[in-house]
Design a protein around this motif. Structure first.
Motif, PDB file in Angstrom:
ATOM      1  N   HIS A   1       6.447  -9.606 -10.032  1.00 53.73           N
ATOM      2  CA  HIS A   1       6.722 -11.046 -10.081  1.00 53.73           C
ATOM      3  C   HIS A   1       5.561 -11.789 -10.734  1.00 53.73           C
ATOM      4  O   HIS A   1       4.390 -11.529 -10.427  1.00 53.73           O
ATOM      5  CB  HIS A   1       6.951 -11.594  -8.673  1.00 53.73           C
TER       6      HIS A   1
ATOM      7  N   TYR B   1       3.559 -15.061 -10.932  1.00 57.74           N
ATOM      8  CA  TYR B   1       3.194 -16.358 -10.367  1.00 57.74           C
ATOM      9  C   TYR B   1       2.541 -17.194 -11.470  1.00 57.74           C
ATOM     10  O   TYR B   1       2.392 -16.738 -12.611  1.00 57.74           O
ATOM     11  CB  TYR B   1       2.258 -16.171  -9.178  1.00 57.74           C
ATOM     12  N   ASP B   2       2.135 -18.409 -11.151  1.00 60.02           N
ATOM     13  CA  ASP B   2       1.595 -19.294 -12.187  1.00 60.02           C
ATOM     14  C   ASP B   2       0.342 -18.735 -12.841  1.00 60.02           C
ATOM     15  O   ASP B   2       0.152 -18.879 -14.046  1.00 60.02           O
ATOM     16  CB  ASP B   2       1.274 -20.671 -11.592  1.00 60.02           C
TER      17      ASP B   2
ATOM     18  N   PRO C   1       7.791 -15.023   0.338  1.00 60.25           N
ATOM     19  CA  PRO C   1       7.273 -15.261  -1.004  1.00 60.25           C
ATOM     20  C   PRO C   1       8.230 -14.691  -2.047  1.00 60.25           C
ATOM     21  O   PRO C   1       8.976 -13.739  -1.754  1.00 60.25           O
ATOM     22  CB  PRO C   1       5.926 -14.513  -1.014  1.00 60.25           C
TER      23      PRO C   1
END
Length: 210
Positions: free
Chosen positions: A153, A155-156, A196
């Motif tokens: 995944h 994330y920013d 999450p």
């Protein structure tokens, strides 16, 4: 993960003005930053928005020398990859243990599978055995850890890669040493607990298996 936060200045879209606004940003390299702040204004349009990669250079403004965004980054800077390992502990009734992230940590209040970061040079199994002792005060034999599936995944500010193991046997009694709470949950109820983004896809795999 080593994350460097900084303040940079972004201009209005109207190049005829000399209006700059300070915003929070994440440093990716010496001249590339990712804007983190949400820019909200009723009547002003800013040249860059949250998530944009910008090229910065030093410039003197009224407050002194600072870093200003002068244009979009020439290339997309690669996100650092963080390796984390997790486990689905399964008890005799087929329930799975999940842990709630404590206050003060990123994604506080969300539920996740126990585990943690893999240190440099550390094998995933060794990292998981260490984390389970630290977090839950249980001892796990490596032979009792079965690789199951992994999640990936973005994330920013980093990309997370997390293998999930299955474990049905351990020594000791599970005790909460680090989390806000622990719960044993039946697989068909795991989706009831907010998780999450990296953990969410694992629920369907566990539900189909168990």
């Amino acid at each position: 993960m080593s994350e460097v936060a900084a303040t940079i200045y972004v201009p209005l879209e109207d190049e005829g003005t000399n209006v700059w606004r300070p915003v929070n940003a994440h440093r990716l390299d010496d001249t590339t930053y990712r804007i983190a702040d949400q820019l909200i204004s009723d009547d002003e349009q800013w040249a860059f928005q949250p998530g944009d990669l910008v090229h910065v250079e030093p410039r003197t403004l009224s407050g002194g020398e600072c870093l200003v965004a002068v244009g979009p980054a020439a290339h997309k800077a690669a996100l650092p990859t963080i390796l984390v390992v997790a486990v689905a502990l399964i008890d005799a009734e087929g329930r799975v243990l999940i842990a709630q992230r404590p206050e003060g940590k990123q994604l506080a209040g969300l539920w996740e599978f126990p585990g943690g970061k893999i240190e440099p040079g550390e094998r995933p199994e060794a990292a998981l055995i260490r984390e389970l002792k630290e977090e839950l005060d249980i001892d796990v034999n490596e032979a009792c850890l079965a690789p199951f599936v992994f999640t990936s995944h973005a994330y920013d500010s980093f990309h997370l890669l997390m293998p999930l193991y299955l474990c049905r046997r351990w020594s000791g009694v599970v005790r909460n040493r680090e989390h806000a709470a622990l719960k044993w949950v039946r697989p068909d109820r795991l989706a009831d607990y907010p998780m999450p983004p990296a953990d969410e896809p694992l629920v369907a795999w566990l539900r189909d298996l168990l």
